[in-house]
Design an enzyme around this catalytic site. Structure first.
Site: not given
Length: 882
Positions: A459, A463, A465, A472, A535, A745, A766
């Site tokens: 993604d 950060r 993550e 995505d 997803w 994002e 993103h």
């Protein structure tokens, strides 16, 4: 005259580690027109002069030049092969033999693995993320003719022989569901290994395997000890052979990399460097014997290509001081990768850098959106020297670097070089037009892909993550597959989608799945870690997209049970056609969400049923393609019943939709879920909803990718272009106007007044909203796939003219060669230039044509108001009015 331009094995040039049944493709080149292959001959040999053949197809009457299999050919382990092909066209032209194409085989069976996983870590080091050296001196008594290495790790590794790094891959072995699927790398080491003493060294770091990862930073997600595996095959000049493996006879010590993790960066202590360590002169008296780690060989899979590599070299463009006094280096481009720094080492001093994406409204360093990720580069100096240092067991998302400490003097821009890191994929698409803002948007989309296709489709790269979010990847897949050759990338990742799939068919939100079954649950995924509509539908949509793009049924066969499992999961949770399950993201971060919420206004049950209908319909098609007639019939009936349920629940008696949101109307139109009699009404309602927002979108992850399609497919091309060209908030071009070099994002990651969106979730790299890219290729340039002849065997060229554009040029490098569509517009006159590769055909559709002035030698017919003509491999120039 025709020739063979290139041969690929499994979509790659010179793949390393081929296993199973390889497939071959070739591109026919030359200035002849309307070339169709009549027959081919394919040969495979272990010598480049083909004096010894392993396979000869003889003459095969077929026009197939992609996904060609050598049916009786059986690969041997650790063998170098050469292949060549020659072709005869239907007009009798012959290519002659192509230049040889090389590939190296992998280890063909699990039983052939003799190496052991070795480690230099103990239980006490489970909480540490330092790197380890694993070392062995290998004496060879004969001259080497050829040598091949097969290597992997639990963690990240770098392998060297005699101080020379083996292979060009970085961050190896990549990130997979390690305990179910572990990649190994194959490399030709003939030039590195020699008669005499050879020093084998593997440096192993924590990486994704045992380092801190996930929302709450759990460690040891797959295991608490790093380990290395190597199996070397050596052939001597007298043709005798040896196999050397990792075992108990290796030794270990600590590496100068005293800390390295994905989120926090790397710390290098130069005082731990050991003189002559990579030479036989260094004696390992202070090293200890390695320990063994158990790991099943059944997980090992060869990585033929698409490895993470250093791809772009980016010199610093400037260095400056911020209003608060920080020294900052600017590379001019948001990216993912490493920073290499050259400096004068002074004992006791340190190099300390922090990587970050953006400056705040005052021009100062902004770190808040990194959350807890440190993104540090630290080098501890121990001697007087001129040093060039670059990290190796981490990666950074950044445009800027804050210089906290610089040894030996004042930093200059020329002291800093950035390298992008991403999976190596051939660039296949180009797009350019007369609007420079759109060109910058195309640039940003491409760099969003490059920044997030680092072994898995993440993604974001900055950060704490950096996870393989399935939603995505699903919405961006078609765009990505225009930009790059993504077949190997997605085929590898989809294996993990299946590997991490639950027994009931549920598909994880993130893959590899480090969340399900762990304590890593933040406020969001604590509500559920699997099976969200859009997803989880990646399990069906992405294999289908690969099939459309490459015409290859293998990926459908490989993923069939995974796809079926997901459809059956939805069916098991459906009542009257409506299903839902735990956490549903819906139209994630849509602007029509309630204040303070990430969840868009479109009801999640509607988006669940819409994707249920869409995926079940695709699966019915897939079953038919694979000749599974019973499944095709069953799932087509399921699809039809779900569509009817959608009609019942989400359309009122007057034909209006029950949900008055842009996204509800978009997916109903694009997924073909609108009753025929209400299509015009639904499209008109979508336009009214757009007008209500002054021509702006308020859509999130589900609605945005299909917005322009829903308009252009239903008679609103003008409105689609107007939406694309909006440049105030919210819009794609707003980000461009704000100076973005990647896709953000959030539509307003940086607000018009320069303030930031909430720092808890504000990535500036993103790719998801970059899904508009496929509309640029499919509609603006008009390069479209024919579902009945996928892989661009038969293309559809259908550009839509508009947006006050004076020219558009689009190209796509298909498995057969380059498809190109370009147009210019002067007044009401359009000149369209089309070229498709040899051994393919295309239909040219002039959707917007009033009168054809020059037909390019083609015969146009009109049906339902659309002028169209068939063409072969020639350049056709058509002039018409609009």
């Amino acid at each position: 005259m025709i020739t063979i331009g290139s041969i690929k094995t499994d979509y790659l040039e010179r793949p390393l580690g081929v296993t199973g049944q390889p497939q071959f493709s070739w591109v026919i080149e030359g200035d002849s027109v309307h070339v169709i292959q009549k027959n081919y001959q394919l040969q495979i040999s272990t010598v480049s002069d083909f004096s010894h053949l392993c396979f000869d197809s003889k003459t095969v009457l077929s026009n197939q030049s992609a996904q060609v299999k050598a049916e009786s050919f059986v690969l041997e382990t650790a063998c170098r092969y050469f292949c060549r092909v020659r072709v005869v066209s239907t007009d009798g032209e012959e290519t002659g033999w192509s230049s040889p194409a090389e590939f190296i085989s992998g280890i063909q069976t699990e039983a052939e693995w003799k190496a052991k996983f070795i480690t230099g870590e103990t239980e006490e080091e489970a909480g540490k993320s330092s790197a380890t050296y694993l070392r062995k001196i290998l004496p060879l008594r004969k001259k080497v003719k050829e040598a091949i290495a097969y290597t992997s790790a639990l963690g990240l590794y770098e392998f060297s022989i005699n101080g020379i790094k083996i292979g060009t891959e970085e961050m190896a072995p990549g990130w997979t569901s390690y305990n179910k699927h572990l990649l190994y790398q194959t490399n030709d080491i003939t030039q590195q290994i020699k008669k005499g003493y050879n020093v084998l060294v593997a440096e192993v770091g924590a990486g994704w395997y045992k380092g801190k990862m996930g929302f709450v930073g759990n460690r040891n997600n797959y295991g608490d000890k790093t380990a290395f595996l190597a199996q070397l095959y050596v052939t001597y000049e007298d043709d005798s052979k040896d196999i050397f493996v990792t075992d108990e006879n290796w030794f270990y010590c600590k590496s100068p990399v005293v800390f390295a993790e994905i989120y926090d960066g790397e710390i290098y202590d130069s005082s731990l460097e050991q003189e002559d360590f990579f030479t036989p002169e260094y004696y390992d008296y202070d090293m200890e014997e390695v320990m063994l780690v158990e790991h099943p060989y059944s997980t090992l899979t060869a990585q033929e290509g698409c490895r993470v590599k250093k791809m772009d070299t980016m010199p610093a463009v400037s260095i400056f001081t911020t209003p608060t006094g920080d020294t900052v280096v600017d590379f001019g481009q948001n990216m993912t990768g490493w920073v290499e720094t050259t400096f004068r080492s002074v004992p006791g001093e340190s190099l300390v850098l922090h990587c970050f994406e953006v400056l705040d409204s005052e021009g100062n360093v902004y770190l808040d959106n990194l959350r807890s990720a440190k993104q540090e580069i630290i080098y501890l100096c121990s001697r007087e020297d001129r040093v060039t240092y670059c990290p190796k067991f981490t990666f950074y998302g950044f445009r800027y670097v804050k210089v906290d400490s610089f040894p030996g003097g004042t930093p200059k821009a020329e002291d800093f070089t950035a390298y992008t890191l991403h999976s190596e994929m051939e660039q296949t698409g180009t797009f350019e037009c007369s609007n420079q803002d759109i060109n910058q948007l195309q640039h940003n989309i491409t760099w969003g892909l490059k920044g997030n296709f680092l072994d898995v489709p993440t993604d974001c790269p900055q950060r704490n993550e950096r996870l393989g979010w399935t939603g995505d990847a699903q919405i961006f897949c078609r765009t990505a597959s225009y930009l790059m050759n993504t077949y190997q990338f997605f085929a590898k990742w989809l294996k993990d989608v299946a590997a991490d799939q639950a027994e009931d068919g549920g598909v994880a939100h993130v893959v590899p799945d480090i969340v399900t079954g762990s304590s890593d649950s933040d406020w969001l995924v604590g509500q559920g870690t699997m099976s969200a509509a859009a997803w989880a539908d990646v399990a069906v949509i992405n294999p289908w997209t690969m099939y459309l793009t490459y015409g290859d049924t293998k990926i459908l066969e490989d993923q069939y049970e995974s796809m079926k499992g997901w459809i059956d999961f939805m069916t098991a949770h459906a009542v009257d056609g409506i299903w839902t399950y735990k956490l549903q993201f819906g139209d994630w971060v849509a602007l029509d969400a309630e204040e303070g919420s990430y969840f868009g206004a479109t009801p999640t049950d509607l988006t669940c049923v819409a994707y249920y209908a869409y995926s079940s319909g695709l699966f019915a098609k897939i079953a038919k393609v694979l000749g599974k007639e019973e499944d095709a019939k069953e799932y087509l009936q399921l699809h039809e019943s779900v569509v009817k349920a959608f009609h019942r629940h989400y359309f009122n008696a007057d034909g209006s939709m029950t949900a008055s949101t842009q996204t509800a109307h978009i997916i109903a139109l694009y997924f073909k879920l609108v009753p025929d009699e209400y299509i015009d009404k639904t499209a008109a309602a979508l336009v009214k909803l757009l007008e209500k927002e002054n021509g702006h979108l308020v859509t999130g992850f589900i609605g945005t990718p299909y917005f322009c399609h829903a308009l252009s497919q239903n008679g609103y091309i003008k409105e689609a272009y107007e939406l694309l060209l909006k440049d105030d908030f919210p819009s794609w071009l707003y980000q461009v106007k704000m100076g973005a070099t990647t896709v953000w994002e959030h539509w307003d990651g940086i607000k018009p007044d320069g303030t930031m969106w909430s720092p808890d979730m504000n990535s500036f790299n993103h790719y998801a909203y970059g899904a508009i890219g496929e509309w640029l290729y499919r509609v603006v340039a008009g390069i479209e796939i024919d579902e009945e002849a996928p892989g661009y065997k038969h293309s559809i060229i259908c550009p839509r003219i508009g947006g006050n554009l004076s020219y558009v040029t689009g190209t796509y490098q298909s498995v057969y060669g380059k498809v190109s569509s370009s147009w210019t517009k002067e007044g009401d006159k359009v000149t369209l230039r089309v070229k498709v590769p040899h051994n393919t055909t295309a239909e040219i559709r002039l959707m917007d044509a009033k009168e054809i002035l020059e037909n390019g030698g083609l015969v146009f017919e009109e049906k339902d108001g659309i002028k169209s003509a068939e063409t072969g491999s020639k350049e056709a120039v058509i002039v018409y009015t609009v």
